[in-house]
Design a protein around this motif. Structure first.
Motif, PDB file in Angstrom:
ATOM      1  N   GLN A  48       0.831  -1.200   0.000  1.00 16.10           N
ATOM      2  CA  GLN A  48       0.000   0.000   0.000  1.00 16.10           C
ATOM      3  C   GLN A  48       0.869   1.255   0.000  1.00 16.10           C
ATOM      4  OE1 GLN A  48      -2.215  -1.061   3.462  1.00 16.10           O
ATOM      5  NE2 GLN A  48      -3.730  -2.252   2.323  1.00 16.10           N
ATOM      6  N   LYS A  49       1.968   1.204   0.745  1.00 15.60           N
ATOM      7  CA  LYS A  49       2.878   2.353   0.814  1.00 15.60           C
ATOM      8  C   LYS A  49       3.633   2.556  -0.495  1.00 15.60           C
ATOM      9  CE  LYS A  49       6.968   4.064   3.268  1.00 15.60           C
ATOM     10  NZ  LYS A  49       7.971   3.772   4.338  1.00 15.60           N
ATOM     11  N   ASN A  50       4.155   1.455  -1.048  1.00 17.73           N
ATOM     12  CA  ASN A  50       5.029   1.566  -2.224  1.00 17.73           C
ATOM     13  C   ASN A  50       4.273   1.711  -3.537  1.00 17.73           C
ATOM     14  OD1 ASN A  50       7.239   1.283  -0.521  1.00 17.73           O
ATOM     15  ND2 ASN A  50       7.366  -0.926  -0.806  1.00 17.73           N
ATOM     16  N   TYR A  51       3.078   1.090  -3.627  1.00 20.33           N
ATOM     17  CA  TYR A  51       2.371   1.053  -4.916  1.00 20.33           C
ATOM     18  C   TYR A  51       0.923   1.536  -4.828  1.00 20.33           C
ATOM     19  CZ  TYR A  51       6.323  -2.101  -5.639  1.00 20.33           C
ATOM     20  OH  TYR A  51       7.576  -2.653  -5.689  1.00 20.33           O
ATOM     21  N   GLN A  52       0.507   1.981  -3.627  1.00 24.13           N
ATOM     22  CA  GLN A  52      -0.884   2.379  -3.410  1.00 24.13           C
ATOM     23  C   GLN A  52      -1.838   1.241  -3.803  1.00 24.13           C
ATOM     24  OE1 GLN A  52       1.253   4.768  -5.348  1.00 24.13           O
ATOM     25  NE2 GLN A  52       1.873   5.056  -3.219  1.00 24.13           N
ATOM     26  N   ALA A  53      -1.407   0.034  -3.549  1.00 22.02           N
ATOM     27  CA  ALA A  53      -2.182  -1.148  -3.945  1.00 22.02           C
ATOM     28  C   ALA A  53      -3.366  -1.374  -2.998  1.00 22.02           C
ATOM     29  CB  ALA A  53      -1.283  -2.380  -3.943  1.00 22.02           C
ATOM     30  N   GLU A  54      -4.458  -1.856  -3.576  1.00 20.97           N
ATOM     31  CA  GLU A  54      -5.585  -2.320  -2.771  1.00 20.97           C
ATOM     32  C   GLU A  54      -5.340  -3.786  -2.436  1.00 20.97           C
ATOM     33  OE1 GLU A  54      -9.650  -1.178  -3.847  1.00 20.97           O
ATOM     34  OE2 GLU A  54      -8.765  -0.075  -5.525  1.00 20.97           O
ATOM     35  N   PRO A  76     -15.918 -10.264   0.141  1.00 24.07           N
ATOM     36  CA  PRO A  76     -16.749  -9.051  -0.038  1.00 24.07           C
ATOM     37  C   PRO A  76     -17.050  -8.831  -1.519  1.00 24.07           C
ATOM     38  CG  PRO A  76     -14.879  -8.637   1.434  1.00 24.07           C
ATOM     39  CD  PRO A  76     -14.660 -10.004   0.859  1.00 24.07           C
ATOM     40  N   ASN A  77     -18.180  -8.252  -1.808  1.00 27.68           N
ATOM     41  CA  ASN A  77     -18.611  -8.069  -3.201  1.00 27.68           C
ATOM     42  C   ASN A  77     -17.545  -7.470  -4.118  1.00 27.68           C
ATOM     43  OD1 ASN A  77     -21.123  -9.248  -2.975  1.00 27.68           O
ATOM     44  ND2 ASN A  77     -22.133  -7.339  -2.369  1.00 27.68           N
ATOM     45  N   PRO A  78     -16.824  -6.432  -3.690  1.00 20.96           N
ATOM     46  CA  PRO A  78     -15.833  -5.839  -4.608  1.00 20.96           C
ATOM     47  C   PRO A  78     -14.663  -6.762  -4.935  1.00 20.96           C
ATOM     48  CG  PRO A  78     -16.382  -4.334  -2.796  1.00 20.96           C
ATOM     49  CD  PRO A  78     -16.938  -5.672  -2.439  1.00 20.96           C
ATOM     50  N   TRP A  79     -14.544  -7.881  -4.210  1.00 23.56           N
ATOM     51  CA  TRP A  79     -13.390  -8.768  -4.379  1.00 23.56           C
ATOM     52  C   TRP A  79     -13.749 -10.112  -5.008  1.00 23.56           C
ATOM     53  CZ3 TRP A  79      -8.567  -6.985  -3.604  1.00 23.56           C
ATOM     54  CH2 TRP A  79      -8.416  -5.816  -2.851  1.00 23.56           C
ATOM     55  N   GLN A  80     -14.962 -10.262  -5.472  1.00 26.79           N
ATOM     56  CA  GLN A  80     -15.405 -11.589  -5.920  1.00 26.79           C
ATOM     57  C   GLN A  80     -14.976 -11.942  -7.337  1.00 26.79           C
ATOM     58  OE1 GLN A  80     -19.626 -11.881  -5.235  1.00 26.79           O
ATOM     59  NE2 GLN A  80     -19.401 -11.834  -3.001  1.00 26.79           N
ATOM     60  N   ASN A  81     -14.725 -10.971  -8.180  1.00 29.01           N
ATOM     61  CA  ASN A  81     -14.437 -11.253  -9.585  1.00 29.01           C
ATOM     62  C   ASN A  81     -12.934 -11.470  -9.794  1.00 29.01           C
ATOM     63  OD1 ASN A  81     -17.154 -10.951 -10.056  1.00 29.01           O
ATOM     64  ND2 ASN A  81     -16.971  -8.874 -10.868  1.00 29.01           N
ATOM     65  N   ILE A  82     -12.461 -12.611  -9.349  1.00 33.02           N
ATOM     66  CA  ILE A  82     -11.030 -12.923  -9.429  1.00 33.02           C
ATOM     67  C   ILE A  82     -10.646 -13.171 -10.885  1.00 33.02           C
ATOM     68  CG2 ILE A  82      -9.247 -14.595  -8.766  1.00 33.02           C
ATOM     69  CD1 ILE A  82     -10.946 -15.031  -6.168  1.00 33.02           C
ATOM     70  N   ALA A  83      -9.663 -12.413 -11.362  1.00 40.49           N
ATOM     71  CA  ALA A  83      -9.220 -12.530 -12.750  1.00 40.49           C
ATOM     72  C   ALA A  83      -8.050 -13.489 -12.903  1.00 40.49           C
ATOM     73  CB  ALA A  83      -8.821 -11.155 -13.292  1.00 40.49           C
ATOM     74  N   VAL A  84      -7.171 -13.527 -11.902  1.00 37.30           N
ATOM     75  CA  VAL A  84      -5.992 -14.396 -11.951  1.00 37.30           C
ATOM     76  C   VAL A  84      -5.864 -15.122 -10.618  1.00 37.30           C
ATOM     77  CG1 VAL A  84      -3.492 -14.525 -12.268  1.00 37.30           C
ATOM     78  CG2 VAL A  84      -4.809 -12.806 -13.530  1.00 37.30           C
ATOM     79  N   LEU A  85      -5.747 -16.440 -10.681  1.00 34.55           N
ATOM     80  CA  LEU A  85      -5.479 -17.259  -9.505  1.00 34.55           C
ATOM     81  C   LEU A  85      -4.065 -17.801  -9.627  1.00 34.55           C
ATOM     82  CD1 LEU A  85      -5.992 -19.020  -7.008  1.00 34.55           C
ATOM     83  CD2 LEU A  85      -7.117 -20.687  -8.522  1.00 34.55           C
ATOM     84  N   ILE A  86      -3.209 -17.486  -8.661  1.00 31.26           N
ATOM     85  CA  ILE A  86      -1.848 -18.012  -8.631  1.00 31.26           C
ATOM     86  C   ILE A  86      -1.764 -19.028  -7.506  1.00 31.26           C
ATOM     87  CG2 ILE A  86       0.595 -17.453  -8.398  1.00 31.26           C
ATOM     88  CD1 ILE A  86      -0.097 -14.599  -9.339  1.00 31.26           C
ATOM     89  N   ASN A  87      -1.780 -20.296  -7.883  1.00 33.26           N
ATOM     90  CA  ASN A  87      -1.679 -21.394  -6.911  1.00 33.26           C
ATOM     91  C   ASN A  87      -0.202 -21.598  -6.571  1.00 33.26           C
ATOM     92  OD1 ASN A  87      -4.352 -22.440  -6.353  1.00 33.26           O
ATOM     93  ND2 ASN A  87      -4.420 -23.085  -8.498  1.00 33.26           N
ATOM     94  N   ASN A  88       0.245 -20.864  -5.559  1.00 32.50           N
ATOM     95  CA  ASN A  88       1.658 -20.899  -5.175  1.00 32.50           C
ATOM     96  C   ASN A  88       1.909 -21.705  -3.910  1.00 32.50           C
ATOM     97  OD1 ASN A  88       4.533 -19.761  -4.885  1.00 32.50           O
ATOM     98  ND2 ASN A  88       3.515 -19.006  -3.041  1.00 32.50           N
ATOM     99  N   ALA A  89       0.923 -21.828  -3.040  1.00 36.48           N
ATOM    100  CA  ALA A  89       1.140 -22.508  -1.765  1.00 36.48           C
ATOM    101  C   ALA A  89       1.659 -23.921  -2.000  1.00 36.48           C
ATOM    102  CB  ALA A  89      -0.159 -22.552  -0.965  1.00 36.48           C
ATOM    103  N   GLY A  90       2.755 -24.256  -1.359  1.00 38.08           N
ATOM    104  CA  GLY A  90       3.348 -25.580  -1.525  1.00 38.08           C
ATOM    105  C   GLY A  90       4.574 -25.708  -0.650  1.00 38.08           C
ATOM    106  N   LEU A  91       5.015 -26.943  -0.457  1.00 36.38           N
ATOM    107  CA  LEU A  91       6.186 -27.171   0.387  1.00 36.38           C
ATOM    108  C   LEU A  91       6.775 -28.539   0.124  1.00 36.38           C
ATOM    109  CD1 LEU A  91       5.058 -29.323   2.665  1.00 36.38           C
ATOM    110  CD2 LEU A  91       4.168 -27.283   3.740  1.00 36.38           C
TER     111      LEU A  91
END
Length: 256
Positions: A48-54, A76-91
């Motif tokens: 948020q500080k470096n890129y003003q990201a939401e 929340p409604n404003p966050w429901q329309n996911i355009a990109v899913l990055i499945n990174n979790a792993g170990l």
């Protein structure tokens, strides 16, 4: 990527954190999911500080199917329309011959690398299909292409990620949904610390004498996949350090 919603699992460190940084810089809105909420909050403040990201932070264990379904279905409604899913979790856990392996380690790898990826994808994907927009990017590994000694179950889970990516692409033919897998070789993150359960001296030997990839190197490739024209799908990208030729062959320079 401006104002596109990107969900990243395993976002609190390593490749996931690097992906958060490059997508924030590109103007995306980020849903960051991981088990370590404190790290997510720190990262969100930086973005948020470096890129003003939401940024929306989700404390999430991808191994918990009920938690995945509940958390992601109640965004929340404003966050429901996911355009990109990055499945990174792993170990990865341990580096043992199969006959000496820990069943608990096996279950943790299978639950995270395979089942966790499936739970998240199954929850997010129907919305993408309904909206006729989306991109699933799985973080695989060279281990999904080449099995190495003592890597048995970890390699099997990454081979599963590769097969699931291919199967997903087949199932989505006729839709505009894109599917990619980015499969790195040696990347210096917390990966080896986790594999060896905090034995940092042992973890350091994995990268000794060579120049490994960084999380940022992988994140740059992930962003490249996501920003191609809509008619272009990068199915599979394998990348390794220049010092690495295969899962088992690396060039190590003698320490001075």
């Amino acid at each position: 990527m401006q104002n596109q919603i990107v969900l990243i699992t395993g976002a609190s460190s390593g490749i996931g954190k690097a992906c958060a940084e490059v997508f924030a810089e590109a103007g995306a809105k980020l849903i960051l999911a991981a088990r370590r909420r404190d790290r997510l909050d720190t990262l969100a403040a930086e973005l948020q500080k470096n890129y003003q990201a939401e940024v929306l932070c989700l404390e999430l264990d991808v191994c918990d199917r009920a938690q995945v379904e509940t958390t992601l279905s109640k965004l929340p409604n404003p966050w429901q329309n996911i355009a990109v899913l990055i499945n990174n979790a792993g170990l990865s856990r341990g580096l043992n011959k199969l006959q000496d392996g820990s069943i608990q380690d096996w279950e943790e790898m299978i639950d995270t690398n395979v089942k966790g990826l499936l739970y998240v994808t199954r929850t997010v994907l129907p919305g993408m299909v309904e909206r006729q927009q989306g991109h699933v990017i799985n973080i695989g590994s060279i281990a999904g292409h080449q099995t190495y000694p003592n890597g048995n179950v970890y390699c099997a889970t990454k081979a599963a990620v590769r097969a699931l990516t291919e199967g997903l692409k087949l199932d989505l033919v006729g839709t505009p949904i894109r599917v990619s897998t980015v499969d790195p070789g040696l990347v210096e993150t917390e990966f080896s610390d986790v594999r060896f359960r905090g034995d940092r001296d042992r973890a350091k030997t994995v990268y000794q004498g060579l120049t490994p990839l960084t999380g940022r190197d992988i994140a740059d490739v992930v962003l490249f996949c996501a920003t191609r024209p809509p008619h272009v799908n990068l199915n599979e990208i394998i990348l390794m350090p220049t010092d690495q030729a295969s899962a088992t062959l690396v060039h190590r320079r003698p320490s001075v």
